[in-house]
Write an enzyme that holds these catalytic residues in place. Structure first.
Site, PDB file in Angstrom:
ATOM      1  N   LEU A  76     -30.364   8.267  26.232  1.00 40.35           N
ATOM      2  CA  LEU A  76     -29.104   8.014  25.542  1.00 40.35           C
ATOM      3  C   LEU A  76     -28.272   6.936  26.218  1.00 40.35           C
ATOM      4  O   LEU A  76     -27.262   6.506  25.673  1.00 40.35           O
ATOM      5  CB  LEU A  76     -28.275   9.311  25.471  1.00 40.35           C
ATOM      6  CG  LEU A  76     -29.008  10.584  25.029  1.00 40.35           C
ATOM      7  CD1 LEU A  76     -28.033  11.762  24.979  1.00 40.35           C
ATOM      8  CD2 LEU A  76     -29.684  10.387  23.683  1.00 40.35           C
ATOM      9  N   TYR A  80     -25.387  -7.239  20.424  1.00 43.56           N
ATOM     10  CA  TYR A  80     -25.566  -5.797  20.581  1.00 43.56           C
ATOM     11  C   TYR A  80     -26.739  -5.302  19.750  1.00 43.56           C
ATOM     12  O   TYR A  80     -27.621  -4.578  20.243  1.00 43.56           O
ATOM     13  CB  TYR A  80     -24.292  -5.063  20.173  1.00 43.56           C
ATOM     14  CG  TYR A  80     -24.432  -3.553  20.190  1.00 43.56           C
ATOM     15  CD1 TYR A  80     -24.691  -2.872  21.376  1.00 43.56           C
ATOM     16  CD2 TYR A  80     -24.294  -2.808  19.017  1.00 43.56           C
ATOM     17  CE1 TYR A  80     -24.816  -1.491  21.400  1.00 43.56           C
ATOM     18  CE2 TYR A  80     -24.413  -1.424  19.029  1.00 43.56           C
ATOM     19  CZ  TYR A  80     -24.679  -0.772  20.221  1.00 43.56           C
ATOM     20  OH  TYR A  80     -24.802   0.597  20.232  1.00 43.56           O
ATOM     21  N   LYS A 127     -30.326  -3.521  21.037  1.00 45.34           N
ATOM     22  CA  LYS A 127     -30.750  -2.181  20.625  1.00 45.34           C
ATOM     23  C   LYS A 127     -32.108  -2.240  19.934  1.00 45.34           C
ATOM     24  O   LYS A 127     -32.959  -1.366  20.140  1.00 45.34           O
ATOM     25  CB  LYS A 127     -29.708  -1.559  19.695  1.00 45.34           C
ATOM     26  CG  LYS A 127     -28.346  -1.331  20.320  1.00 45.34           C
ATOM     27  CD  LYS A 127     -28.408  -0.403  21.521  1.00 45.34           C
ATOM     28  CE  LYS A 127     -28.585   1.040  21.145  1.00 45.34           C
ATOM     29  NZ  LYS A 127     -28.486   1.935  22.329  1.00 45.34           N
ATOM     30  N   ASN A 184     -22.001   5.868  12.592  1.00 43.29           N
ATOM     31  CA  ASN A 184     -20.848   6.306  13.383  1.00 43.29           C
ATOM     32  C   ASN A 184     -20.902   7.816  13.597  1.00 43.29           C
ATOM     33  O   ASN A 184     -20.966   8.575  12.631  1.00 43.29           O
ATOM     34  CB  ASN A 184     -19.553   5.935  12.663  1.00 43.29           C
ATOM     35  CG  ASN A 184     -19.402   4.434  12.496  1.00 43.29           C
ATOM     36  OD1 ASN A 184     -18.934   3.756  13.383  1.00 43.29           O
ATOM     37  ND2 ASN A 184     -19.825   3.923  11.335  1.00 43.29           N
ATOM     38  N   PRO A 240      12.730  50.720  13.545  1.00 44.73           N
ATOM     39  CA  PRO A 240      12.542  52.098  13.074  1.00 44.73           C
ATOM     40  C   PRO A 240      13.544  52.465  11.982  1.00 44.73           C
ATOM     41  O   PRO A 240      14.736  52.124  12.049  1.00 44.73           O
ATOM     42  CB  PRO A 240      12.772  52.944  14.339  1.00 44.73           C
ATOM     43  CG  PRO A 240      12.399  52.027  15.467  1.00 44.73           C
ATOM     44  CD  PRO A 240      12.852  50.662  15.026  1.00 44.73           C
ATOM     45  N   GLY A 241      13.041  53.161  10.957  1.00 48.69           N
ATOM     46  CA  GLY A 241      13.887  53.617   9.860  1.00 48.69           C
ATOM     47  C   GLY A 241      14.180  52.575   8.805  1.00 48.69           C
ATOM     48  O   GLY A 241      14.761  52.893   7.760  1.00 48.69           O
TER      49      GLY A 241
END
Length: 371
Positions: free
Chosen positions: A54, A104, A108, A133, A283-284
């Site tokens: 890689l 490039y 490659k 990409n 509560p209540g």
């Protein structure tokens, strides 16, 4: 136990590959990056049963460094194997730029040809991936990934530049890349020929749509309206966006509406799947005593004790459902029933609510009526 070498192990794809493959008990992973010596590369290459190559360069200071960094490093690896009669399968991570006539792309393409020639000459399978990409966590922003750059910038309110909003880009997700790479390694001994490989799934997306999604992810912390993430691409993009957020900004506050009953806060809203909110009730205290024509809800008490009461609006019969945080029970709220929830215990009740539609103050579909 299979020994696998990953060159470029600290790069975007390398880090994701190593994180996945290292979890396998039948694999020993050796890692090479720019900090390792040539001697270490040779040592690891001769031990390896499979090589993920890689490593490479795509933004050198000098144009001639493209060939040195891409073809040169590849040829050096091949020379190590060939001179020692090592028949080691190689998977090369290349780029669709290899089709282009630029420094490039040429470097490659030359690296691809060297790997395929090695496989043909020595009689071992080799595999070349011309990747479009790639997006996902751990890519370097402001480098060579538009998605990484935009995720980074938008999450920090840094302006982005979109030269052609209608332009389309082909994207592959990092998890799909890693999965395909591993599948190829697992089948390397049974593959019949050296060849080019593609990632099985890719996404063709307009730049303007990527921008719109990322902006909506950013704004969702304030509006609470999150994308429905109906497509795989949207889910992957959202995960990617979150991975680029500033580490000191993972948390955000919700607006808590306090009154004598306790408080209530909206949590998540969606355009097509309703919304979630949470309340604390003393509560209540009773909440509710209203009904809906169409809106439906789910109640889930996660702390404390309460009773949910129902009455069909034209009847007198009252239904009661006791609930508590020790035995989680979801209560569906049908339309046409006035309903309430009362804290019957001695501590505050915490309740999660889901409604199938967003609250619309102009059409609340909520009508007061005592149970």
């Amino acid at each position: 136990m299979r020994t696998v070498l990953v060159t470029g192990a600290n790069g975007f794809i390398g880090r994701n590959l190593v994180a996945t493959i290292s979890r396998r008990e039948d694999i020993e992973v050796m890692r090479i990056d720019s900090k390792n010596s040539l001697e270490e590369l040779e040592e690891y290459a001769l031990k390896a049963d499979f090589i993920y190559h890689l490593a490479g360069v795509n933004r050198p200071e000098n144009t001639e460094d493209f060939m040195t960094g891409n073809l040169g490093s590849t040829q050096h690896l091949i020379n190590i194997l060939s001179s020692n009669q090592k028949k080691t399968p190689i998977l090369l991570s290349s780029s669709i730029q290899a089709k282009q006539e630029n420094p490039y792309g040429s470097s490659k393409r030359a690296a691809e040809e060297a790997v395929l020639a090695y496989g043909h000459n020595i009689g071992v399978n080799t595999f070349v991936y011309r990747l479009p990409n790639v997006f996902g966590k751990w890519s370097k922003p402001n480098y060579n990934s538009v998605v990484a750059t935009w995720c980074y910038n938008i999450s920090r309110e840094i302006p982005i530049q979109v030269n052609n909003p209608e332009a389309e880009v082909e994207l592959v997700y990092i998890d799909d890349v890693v999965e395909s790479f591993i599948d190829t390694m697992d089948a390397a001994d049974t593959s019949s020929i050296s060849d080019y490989r593609d990632i099985p799934r890719s996404f063709i997306v307009k730049l303007k749509d990527i921008e719109a999604s990322l902006v909506s992810f950013k704004s969702s912390r304030h509006t609470l309206v999150i994308s429905d993430l109906k497509s795989d691409f949207e889910r992957f993009l959202y995960s990617t966006y979150l991975s680029y957020m500033p580490e000191d900004d993972f948390g955000y506050d919700l607006e808590m509406k306090h009154d004598n009953r306790g408080w209530l806060a909206e949590f998540i809203k969606t355009e097509h799947s309703g919304q979630v909110f949470i309340s604390r009730t003393k509560p209540g205290i009773t909440r509710g005593n209203h009904w809906h024509h169409t809106k439906v809800e789910k109640f889930l008490v996660i702390e404390g004790e309460a009773v949910v009461k129902f009455r069909r609006i034209e009847d007198e019969k009252i239904l009661e459902y006791p609930v508590n945080g020790l035995s989680l029970r979801v209560i569906d709220i049908p339309p046409g029933y006035t309903h309430s929830i009362t804290n019957t215990g001695t501590i505050d009740v915490i309740t999660l609510f889901w409604a199938n539609e967003l609250f619309n103050p102009d059409k609340p579909d909520t009508y007061y009526l005592e149970v």
